[in-house]
Write a protein that holds these residues in place. Structure first.
Motif, PDB file in Angstrom:
ATOM      1  N   ASP A  22       0.854  -1.182   0.000  1.00  0.00           N
ATOM      2  CA  ASP A  22       0.000   0.000   0.000  1.00  0.00           C
ATOM      3  C   ASP A  22       0.887   1.228   0.000  1.00  0.00           C
ATOM      4  N   MET A  23       1.057   1.775  -1.162  1.00  0.00           N
ATOM      5  CA  MET A  23       1.900   2.943  -1.312  1.00  0.00           C
ATOM      6  C   MET A  23       1.172   4.138  -0.721  1.00  0.00           C
ATOM      7  N   ARG A  24       1.820   4.814   0.239  1.00  0.00           N
ATOM      8  CA  ARG A  24       1.208   5.978   0.891  1.00  0.00           C
ATOM      9  C   ARG A  24       1.831   7.233   0.298  1.00  0.00           C
ATOM     10  N   PHE A  25       1.079   7.894  -0.546  1.00  0.00           N
ATOM     11  CA  PHE A  25       1.572   9.101  -1.207  1.00  0.00           C
ATOM     12  C   PHE A  25       1.373  10.309  -0.298  1.00  0.00           C
TER      13      PHE A  25
END
Lengths: 113, 109
Positions: B96-99
């Protein structure tokens, strides 16, 4: 070069209607993701999917959202009863392995009236 | 929330190197540093990633400090097409890429 594709590019719907956003991940990828970006805001993780199951989801991904891999190529995001605040760009991504780089599609702009 | 700190905006002259900093002081030993960029409202585009060592590919170089608490993305010869928002992301599982808000780089002629 293989790429993630998404359809439609723009979807307009009435509040309360159901929408299905479609994605075709890169063919040998096994992990699939949905993100959204409300205009002017950050890209937000929604859900990840592997082996026909949700592997992780964010607090945004509530009961009105669902994901499915209906066949060997498509990956869909369904919003059951759209709200005005669901208006956003929705991005699909895929990766070969869980630790591999995610590649993003061009997005679907959803407008809820 | 994102575990990185980036300047909100930077300018760079066309043809010059663009050096984009990122602080990630709470990074843990098994977390990677990823860089993506987003041109206008297009999908985020992968640029490069690294764990400890400096990395280079056809798009950019990634310099990670020895203590891993910060990194710099280098675009060696910026062009107008490199104008975009650049995101630095730290993640262990890439699940889960957290931008964050990223750095808006403007390349000027």
């Amino acid at each position: 070069e293989p790429e993630v594709t998404q359809t439609p590019s723009h979807q307009v719907t009435q509040m309360g209607q159901e929408v299905i956003l479609r994605c075709v991940p890169i063919s040998n990828h096994l992990y699939f993701y949905w993100y959204r970006q409300i205009l002017g805001q950050k890209v937000e993780f929604l859900v990840s999917f592997y082996n026909n199951e949700i592997s992780e989801k964010s607090e945004i991904f509530d009961d009105q959202f669902s994901v499915e891999r209906p066949d060997g190529s498509n990956f869909t995001l369904k919003i059951r009863s759209t709200k005005l605040e669901d208006s956003a760009m929705y991005f699909c991504a895929s990766s070969e392995e869980i630790t591999d780089t995610q590649y993003f599609g061009p997005g679907t702009r959803l407008t809820v009236l | 929330d994102a575990k990185t700190t980036q300047p909100p905006s930077m300018d760079c002259a066309e043809g010059r190197a663009a050096n984009l900093p990122c602080n990630h002081s709470t990074i843990s030993g098994n977390e990677y540093v990823y860089w993506y960029r987003q041109i206008h409202s297009q999908g985020p585009q992968y640029i490069i990633h690294g764990l400890k060592n400096n990395e280079t590919n056809e798009m950019a170089s990634l310099i990670i400090t020895e203590d891993r608490k910060s990194s710099t993305l280098i675009l060696p010869h910026a062009t107008l097409r490199d104008t975009a928002v650049y995101y630095c992301i730290v993640t262990v599982r890439n699940n889960d890429m957290r931008f964050g808000a990223g750095t808006r780089l403007t390349v000027k002629p």
